[in-house]
Design an enzyme around this catalytic site. Sequence first.
Site, PDB file in Angstrom:
ATOM      1  CG  HIS A 265      -1.804   1.166   1.357  1.00  0.00           C
ATOM      2  ND1 HIS A 265      -3.118   1.152   0.954  1.00  0.00           N
ATOM      3  CD2 HIS A 265      -1.574   2.422   1.830  1.00  0.00           C
ATOM      4  CE1 HIS A 265      -3.656   2.357   1.170  1.00  0.00           C
ATOM      5  NE2 HIS A 265      -2.739   3.138   1.707  1.00  0.00           N
ATOM      6  CD  GLU A 266       1.464   3.494   3.737  1.00  0.00           C
ATOM      7  OE1 GLU A 266       1.562   4.549   3.070  1.00  0.00           O
ATOM      8  OE2 GLU A 266       0.481   3.244   4.469  1.00  0.00           O
ATOM      9  CG  HIS A 269       0.304   6.288  -0.442  1.00  0.00           C
ATOM     10  ND1 HIS A 269      -0.694   7.091  -0.951  1.00  0.00           N
ATOM     11  CD2 HIS A 269      -0.275   5.560   0.545  1.00  0.00           C
ATOM     12  CE1 HIS A 269      -1.831   6.854  -0.288  1.00  0.00           C
ATOM     13  NE2 HIS A 269      -1.606   5.923   0.615  1.00  0.00           N
ATOM     14  CD  GLU A 295      -5.270   6.270   0.713  1.00  0.00           C
ATOM     15  OE1 GLU A 295      -5.308   5.039   0.631  1.00  0.00           O
ATOM     16  OE2 GLU A 295      -4.446   6.876   1.422  1.00  0.00           O
TER      17      GLU A 295
END
Length: 500
Positions: A265-266, A269, A295
């Site tokens: 997830h990160e 980003h 997101e």
Amino acid sequence: MQDKYTRFQKLMEDIHDLGKAAGVLSWDRSAYMPSGGAAARARQSATLARVIHEIETSDEMGELLENLDEWKHSLDPDSDEFGLIRLAQREYTRARATPSDLVSRMSETNGLATMAWQKARAENDFAAFLPHLEKVFALAREYASCFPHVAHPYDALLDRVEQGLTKAEVERIFNEVKGPQSDLLHRIMDSGVDLDDSLLHQKFPREAQLAASLEAAKMLGYDLKRGRLDTVAHPFATSFSVNDVRITTRVYEDFLAPCLFGTLHETGHALYELGVPQRLEGLPTARGASAGVHESQSRLFENLIGRSAAFSHALLPILQKYFPAQLGHVTPDAFFRAVNKVQPSFIRVEADEVSYNLHIIIRFEIEVALLEGRLAVKDLPDAWRAKFQEYLGITPPNDREGVLQDVHWSWGLIGHFQSYALGNIIASQWWSMMAKDLPQDELMRAGNITPIREWLGAHVHQFGRKYTPKDLIQKATGGPIDTGPYLGYLEGKFGEVYGV
Ligand code: ZN
């Protein structure tokens, strides 16, 4: 006019640099700072925030922007200069509308509320948090009242992270997804199919989890010459420049998913911030377009790639290298099913893809009711339990697993949760467009993510924050936020997994 632009750009670079310095302080506070450093760090961060606010709202900035406004209209709207002036005008207008004593009262209240929240959550004591939360919401209403032209107080708060989007639009989008998502969830619950995810709940030593997660991040394109991975209590990604974007994760030794998928997830980003072109380095436009668009990148890498059947073929061998005893016998299909188990749960960050947006919609509806005065802060725990029963069919046994679970409100982040759900929806828009250009399954199966990253670079990353989120989505997809691809994705994937 060139002189004026040069001076303006210098001020914008100062704002950027001070913001990044504040980011380093904040990253260090989460990752390394001993608790004794807290008071001084809070003061240092507040000083930087004040200096940034002073430059942003200075008379000199106001005059420069006024002078540059006419010139801006002679520029190509796609130029970097146009984008930078547009962004600065918006920030200036917002900052000037907010009295500095309100900014400092909010900052002080949030600091105290965060400390109170940590204790209240640990002790499951909503009453102890209540006076702080009442202040946070009162200040949010006061902040919204600084923008009297908006149709709803939520709009003023939402605009901070999602420029130009309104509460009415978010409501329309959420109303489109909540029926179909609830329906899919009910069909899955009624199917009698219970996926086995026990393979994720074994003993996975901490260092091996971090090494395996980092190797997976590298496969997605994360480059350690321009980043690093650390552990924190609440994971995040943070950019210090377009060549230094750091990620964080957390580890549970008895559960593999949080560290692994948190890292993916990160990474999503981070790849966004790392994909901003070098020529924007040092400017406030060198970052993502909005919280929702950000997101869309993290959820795309975490879910559309990370939890796909095709990528399981590339991801599992990495995990098997680090955990031969635990996962050596596991097939890619069994892994894919384990990481896609659907189960209504109390905690948002652990929610599966089918129920995730329902967690967000609950928070959105509660925030709107609080801002409208239809709900009192003291009645929040009851409202929370009622909404959970209504949307997810379960009632949290306590406030710690209910209304006290997220840190956001104590940070003053009201009008922020929607970005997670919007991210899921926008991610599917990119994905369905990309499907016309790339054989995604084939690439993911081979662990060859470069073409996918390059596609996102060309359609999203390269623009940084030059456009508003609406303009960016319009430019890239030819339309506004559209829930069709997302609902189609959920139905296709989970319909097949659960045979419903
Ligand atoms: Zn995120």
